[in-house]
Write a protein that holds these residues in place. Structure first.
Motif, PDB file in Angstrom:
ATOM      1  N   GLU A  16       0.863  -1.177   0.000  1.00 54.52           N
ATOM      2  CA  GLU A  16       0.000   0.000   0.000  1.00 54.52           C
ATOM      3  C   GLU A  16       0.901   1.229   0.000  1.00 54.52           C
ATOM      4  O   GLU A  16       1.368   1.682   1.045  1.00 54.52           O
ATOM      5  N   HIS A  19      -2.050   6.344   1.122  1.00 56.27           N
ATOM      6  CA  HIS A  19      -3.488   6.427   1.360  1.00 56.27           C
ATOM      7  C   HIS A  19      -4.107   7.612   0.624  1.00 56.27           C
ATOM      8  O   HIS A  19      -5.329   7.787   0.638  1.00 56.27           O
ATOM      9  N   ASN A  30      -9.869   1.251   3.378  1.00 57.91           N
ATOM     10  CA  ASN A  30      -8.703   1.675   4.146  1.00 57.91           C
ATOM     11  C   ASN A  30      -9.109   2.027   5.578  1.00 57.91           C
ATOM     12  O   ASN A  30     -10.274   2.307   5.849  1.00 57.91           O
ATOM     13  N   SER A  64      -0.710  -0.871  -4.487  1.00 58.89           N
ATOM     14  CA  SER A  64      -2.057  -0.376  -4.242  1.00 58.89           C
ATOM     15  C   SER A  64      -2.003   0.909  -3.439  1.00 58.89           C
ATOM     16  O   SER A  64      -0.958   1.508  -3.234  1.00 58.89           O
ATOM     17  N   THR A 253       1.728  -1.411   4.920  1.00 57.21           N
ATOM     18  CA  THR A 253       0.974  -0.164   4.839  1.00 57.21           C
ATOM     19  C   THR A 253       1.885   0.981   4.402  1.00 57.21           C
ATOM     20  O   THR A 253       3.107   0.832   4.350  1.00 57.21           O
ATOM     21  N   HIS A 262      -5.417  -6.855   5.180  1.00 54.53           N
ATOM     22  CA  HIS A 262      -5.620  -5.427   4.980  1.00 54.53           C
ATOM     23  C   HIS A 262      -6.266  -4.731   6.174  1.00 54.53           C
ATOM     24  O   HIS A 262      -5.935  -3.589   6.487  1.00 54.53           O
TER      25      HIS A 262
END
Length: 371
Positions: A16, A19, A30, A64, A253, A262
């Motif tokens: 990830e 964000h 999220n 991602s 993360t 996740h």
């Protein structure tokens, strides 16, 4: 070689990268507390994480977010992951990408792109995403992906407001040149819980979708693979979340926290390692979080004595936490669970929800949305 031969290395890693995201999707999975740009791992740290992942046996990395295109070093990260020997899948909304950046990603070695779609027209897609113009941009990006020759998966996020458009969604994915389409019904974690009543499809919608998919899988066989992620709440048995906790995949993360899945950080009392202080392999094999629900010793008696214990491995720990208030409980969607009645009551209440209800959008209020 690790000493604990009973634990196999992970196959995949979800990276990830950020964000930050220009969309405001009401089903965002999220965490409630988003990681800001100044806490994100820098380029060199991510590249080291990729090398560690490959060295311990990871085969593929999924880049991602948030929206990974929010990072201007995305092509460099793709190149570094490929140089480490990883298969690179980019999971994106397409917003922030253009033809020039796609060509750079292709040169860097991206193996596959997974593009999310929120609807089959601008009216639905832009309404759901909270971003005017997103639908047309996604179509343009899908066309560029096809012309450049990067393999494409369409991730069709489905819920009450677009599940009736399933047939048209499949046809659109085919026209866009997708080799695979993932019909992914919203999973209620994170922000999505705030919009569960308006997003939850009806049982009739789900039953109809299953009939459509049964025919479509045969119709598109050999041309486009169709995967279906059904709504958990209508299932008789839970899904094998992550293929079993700490068995096939790990998440990193944006700030480097290492998670078994996740949503694991919603579980209170868990101790998570961070790549800034801990090697991936050390956390995977010996970390408290990865071993918390690994294997079957932790299972409640109901699950230990069930003939499905090696099929669904007790189900989703985050869902057990969200609905039953106990991460060690049997997944509440299971028809054998003592908490199944809570799920049925939720479905009864949500079936009465008016579709015109307003979404609670996930808007990230930060001056540093993009680099």
């Amino acid at each position: 070689m690790e000493n604990n031969i009973n634990i196999l290395p992970p196959i995949a890693m979800l990276a990830e990268l950020t964000h930050r995201c220009p969309l405001a999707c009401p089903y965002c999975s999220n965490p409630m507390e988003l990681i800001q740009k100044n806490r994100e791992l820098n380029t060199s740290t991510w590249l080291d994480v990729f090398r560690q992942a490959a060295a311990m046996g990871v085969l593929q990395v999924h880049l991602s977010g948030g929206e990974p295109a929010s990072r201007q070093d995305l092509a460099e990260l793709v190149a570094g992951a490929r140089q480490a020997g990883l298969y690179v899948n980019l999971i994106t909304s397409g917003i922030g990408l253009n033809r020039e950046r796609l060509i750079a990603l292709d040169v860097a070695g991206v193996d596959h792109i997974q593009l999310s779609l929120q609807g089959v027209n601008s009216q639905v897609s832009d309404w759901v995403s909270g971003y005017q113009g997103s639908f047309q941009h996604k179509l343009s990006i899908a066309g560029d992906i096809r012309e450049i020759g990067i393999p494409l998966t369409v991730n069709a996020v489905m819920h009450r407001h677009n599940l009736d458009d399933l047939e048209e969604t499949l046809q659109m994915a085919y026209r866009l040149g997708a080799r695979r389409v993932e019909v992914a019904c919203v999973q209620f974690q994170g922000w999505a819980l705030r919009n569960r009543a308006i997003l939850q499809p009806t049982r009739d919608q789900v039953d109809r979708a299953k009939r459509i998919l049964a025919g479509a899988i045969e119709r598109f066989r050999g041309e486009m693979v169709i995967d279906f992620v059904p709504p958990d709440y209508y299932a008789d048995f839970p899904k094998a979340c992550m293929g079993g906790w700490g068995s096939t995949g790990l998440n990193v993360t944006p700030d480097g926290t290492l998670l078994p899945c996740h949503g694991a950080n919603i579980i209170p009392g868990m101790e998570f390692d961070n790549v800034r202080q801990t090697r991936l392999a050390d956390s995977w094999y010996r970390g408290l979080a990865f071993n918390a629900f690994r294997g079957g010793d932790w299972l409640p008696e109901l699950c230990k004595n069930c003939d499905r214990k090696n099929i669904d491995f007790g189900g989703c720990r985050c869902q057990a936490m969200a609905i039953a208030g106990d991460a060690s409980a049997a997944d509440p969607v299971c028809k054998k669970s003592p908490h199944r009645k809570k799920v049925d009551l939720l479905l009864e209440a949500e079936a009465k929800c008016e579709p015109a209800q307003t979404f609670r959008y996930r808007r990230i209020r930060t001056k540093n949305l993009c680099d």
